[in-house]
Design an enzyme around this catalytic site. Structure first.
Site, PDB file in Angstrom:
ATOM      1  N   ASP A 275      -0.609  -7.811  14.219  1.00 55.98           N
ATOM      2  CA  ASP A 275       0.843  -7.860  14.076  1.00 55.98           C
ATOM      3  C   ASP A 275       1.531  -6.745  14.849  1.00 55.98           C
ATOM      4  O   ASP A 275       2.463  -6.993  15.634  1.00 55.98           O
ATOM      5  CB  ASP A 275       1.238  -7.792  12.601  1.00 55.98           C
ATOM      6  CG  ASP A 275       0.998  -9.112  11.879  1.00 55.98           C
ATOM      7  OD1 ASP A 275       0.248  -9.951  12.410  1.00 55.98           O
ATOM      8  OD2 ASP A 275       1.557  -9.287  10.793  1.00 55.98           O
TER       9      ASP A 275
ATOM     10  N   ARG B  27       4.475   4.500   1.088  1.00 56.69           N
ATOM     11  CA  ARG B  27       5.486   3.989   2.015  1.00 56.69           C
ATOM     12  C   ARG B  27       6.635   4.968   2.272  1.00 56.69           C
ATOM     13  O   ARG B  27       7.044   5.129   3.431  1.00 56.69           O
ATOM     14  CB  ARG B  27       6.025   2.638   1.537  1.00 56.69           C
ATOM     15  CG  ARG B  27       5.005   1.503   1.487  1.00 56.69           C
ATOM     16  CD  ARG B  27       4.028   1.528   2.623  1.00 56.69           C
ATOM     17  NE  ARG B  27       3.271   0.286   2.742  1.00 56.69           N
ATOM     18  CZ  ARG B  27       2.139   0.161   3.385  1.00 56.69           C
ATOM     19  NH1 ARG B  27       1.599   1.222   3.973  1.00 56.69           N
ATOM     20  NH2 ARG B  27       1.502  -0.985   3.457  1.00 56.69           N
TER      21      ARG B  27
ATOM     22  N   ASP C 241       7.029  -3.997   0.798  1.00 57.42           N
ATOM     23  CA  ASP C 241       6.971  -2.878   1.743  1.00 57.42           C
ATOM     24  C   ASP C 241       8.225  -2.759   2.586  1.00 57.42           C
ATOM     25  O   ASP C 241       8.664  -1.656   2.932  1.00 57.42           O
ATOM     26  CB  ASP C 241       5.738  -3.003   2.641  1.00 57.42           C
ATOM     27  CG  ASP C 241       4.467  -2.580   1.936  1.00 57.42           C
ATOM     28  OD1 ASP C 241       4.570  -1.860   0.924  1.00 57.42           O
ATOM     29  OD2 ASP C 241       3.376  -2.960   2.384  1.00 57.42           O
TER      30      ASP C 241
ATOM     31  N   SER D  28      -5.764 -10.515   2.590  1.00 61.40           N
ATOM     32  CA  SER D  28      -5.376  -9.359   3.398  1.00 61.40           C
ATOM     33  C   SER D  28      -5.540  -8.102   2.553  1.00 61.40           C
ATOM     34  O   SER D  28      -5.509  -8.159   1.321  1.00 61.40           O
ATOM     35  CB  SER D  28      -3.924  -9.488   3.882  1.00 61.40           C
ATOM     36  OG  SER D  28      -3.029  -9.444   2.791  1.00 61.40           O
TER      37      SER D  28
END
Length: 404
Positions: A13, A93, A122, A178
């Site tokens: 990505d 994050r 996120d 994932s």
């Protein structure tokens, strides 16, 4: 050309996003934020960004800061999202956004790009943190841009773009889920885990420890030392935050501790299924709670327990840099002043049990608590205590008797 910073992992990505941003006319500065991701060749990731035309590429290691200034304050608050999740990804994050903005200021970038989707949590954590720290920042979230999604509707198109641009990627078949890793935990979601009839622990290839079934058939003891609610030692050895978390991961991981499978409520409103492993933090949370049982006043402990879910929710949502959370952490710091001492736990096949605990600030008095005769507690005092406590109930019972 305008400049932006890209939170870069080197995966499919963000590799595509790097190329797409360049196609859109941006100078891209790639930043790999090291938060203890295991098993990655970080220098190879850096070189890949440089080879793909990044204006600059760097690694910023904030693993110690993550543990010391982000994970441990949340631990002190006893915060678990929906009573289960230890917030390993959520905690990281806002720190990543802080690093990204620091680099942006250094290189003169006016925008910050990331690869989070428009469905997940996120995106909220990245953007809310960035806007609190620098309200002028331009956020670029390609997966929320229709033109980007139209151009790359699936994995096939992403791989084809990389082939066209000469971007090296591992074009293998998709994993059945994932994962996201740091030194605090690993989270697993999507793919086969979206089917609730599938047992998550059977699908996931856990990396931080063994299963309870494979753990040693023998109890292992571990002693954790705390100062003012902060873990500072394991088995008598003083350690920095990062090293302490890694040691806790090693000990708890080999005993099958810290695996959960939950359906949680995302900030954006949907329910999602996640499987998590956090052996070290599970051990530290349990030890911390056991020490609090000795050292915190009853009413203070109950108030802290009311506030813990609020802290967890704010961290999960990404509301880290807010006055409300600042105030809650200030309360926690004050409340944790007496939480100093040691706790010895037994680890056995995924389970944790109390073995011994001690504190110079212990409020436990064996003479008062003893069920034996004598001691310093006069049981006659309970009569007056209960008469006063029961007064409102007696009056209410006279006015409106209850059926029974």
């Amino acid at each position: 050309m305008p400049a932006c910073v890209l939170a870069y992992s080197g995966g499919l990505d963000t590799s595509v996003i790097l190329g797409w941003l360049q196609d859109e006319g941006w100078d891209v500065h790639c930043v790999y934020v090291d938060i203890g991701q295991p098993g990655e060749d970080k220098q190879a990731i850096l070189k890949k960004a440089q080879d793909c035309g990044a204006k600059s590429a760097r690694i910023v290691d904030v693993t110690e800061e993550l543990c010391r200034d982000f994970a441990f304050p949340v631990l002190k608050a006893g915060a678990k999202y929906e009573s289960i999740y230890l917030l390993g990804t959520s905690i990281a994050r806002p720190l990543i956004s802080k690093v990204m903005l620091q680099v942006a200021r250094e290189v003169g970038a006016t925008a910050y790009a990331h690869g989070a989707t428009g469905k997940g949590n996120d995106q909220c954590r990245f953007q809310l943190a960035a806007e609190a720290l620098d309200p002028t920042v331009q956020m670029i979230a390609p997966w929320r841009i229709k033109a980007f999604r139209d151009r790359f509707p699936g994995r096939t198109e992403l791989i084809a773009y990389c082939e066209e641009k000469g971007i090296p990627v591992k074009a293998t078949s998709a994993k059945p889920y994932s994962s996201d890793e740091n030194c605090l935990h690993v989270s697993y979601e999507a793919g086969d885990l979206e089917d609730l009839s599938v047992a998550g622990v059977d699908v996931v290839d856990f990396t931080m420890g063994v299963s309870p079934q494979e753990a040693p058939d023998k109890l292992e003891e571990v002693t954790v030392g705390f100062e003012k609610g902060v873990p500072v030692s394991i088995n008598g050895q003083k350690l920095d935050a990062k090293d302490l978390v890694e040691k806790a991961n090693e000990l708890a991981g080999r005993n099958g501790v810290g695996r959960i499978d939950m359906v949680e409520n995302r900030f954006v409103g949907m329910k999602s299924r996640g499987v998590y492993e956090a052996p070290g933090m599970t051990l530290l949370y349990e030890a911390h709670r056991m020490l609090e049982e000795l050292t915190l006043d009853r009413d203070l402990m109950h108030l802290r327990d009311q506030l813990s879910p609020i802290v967890a929710e704010m961290v999960y949502y990404g509301l880290w840099y807010t006055p409300k959370l600042d105030a809650l952490f200030a309360f926690t710091d004050k409340a944790q002043e007496p939480v100093t001492g040691e706790v010895t736990l037994g680890m056995y096949k995924g389970n944790l049990s109390a073995r011994r605990r001690s504190s110079p600030n212990s409020l436990y008095d064996a003479e008062i608590a003893s069920m034996e005769g004598g001691g310093s507690y006069d049981q006659d005092d309970a009569t007056g205590f209960l008469r006063i406590t029961g007064l409102p109930s007696r009056v209410q019972g006279t006015v409106t008797p209850r059926s029974y």
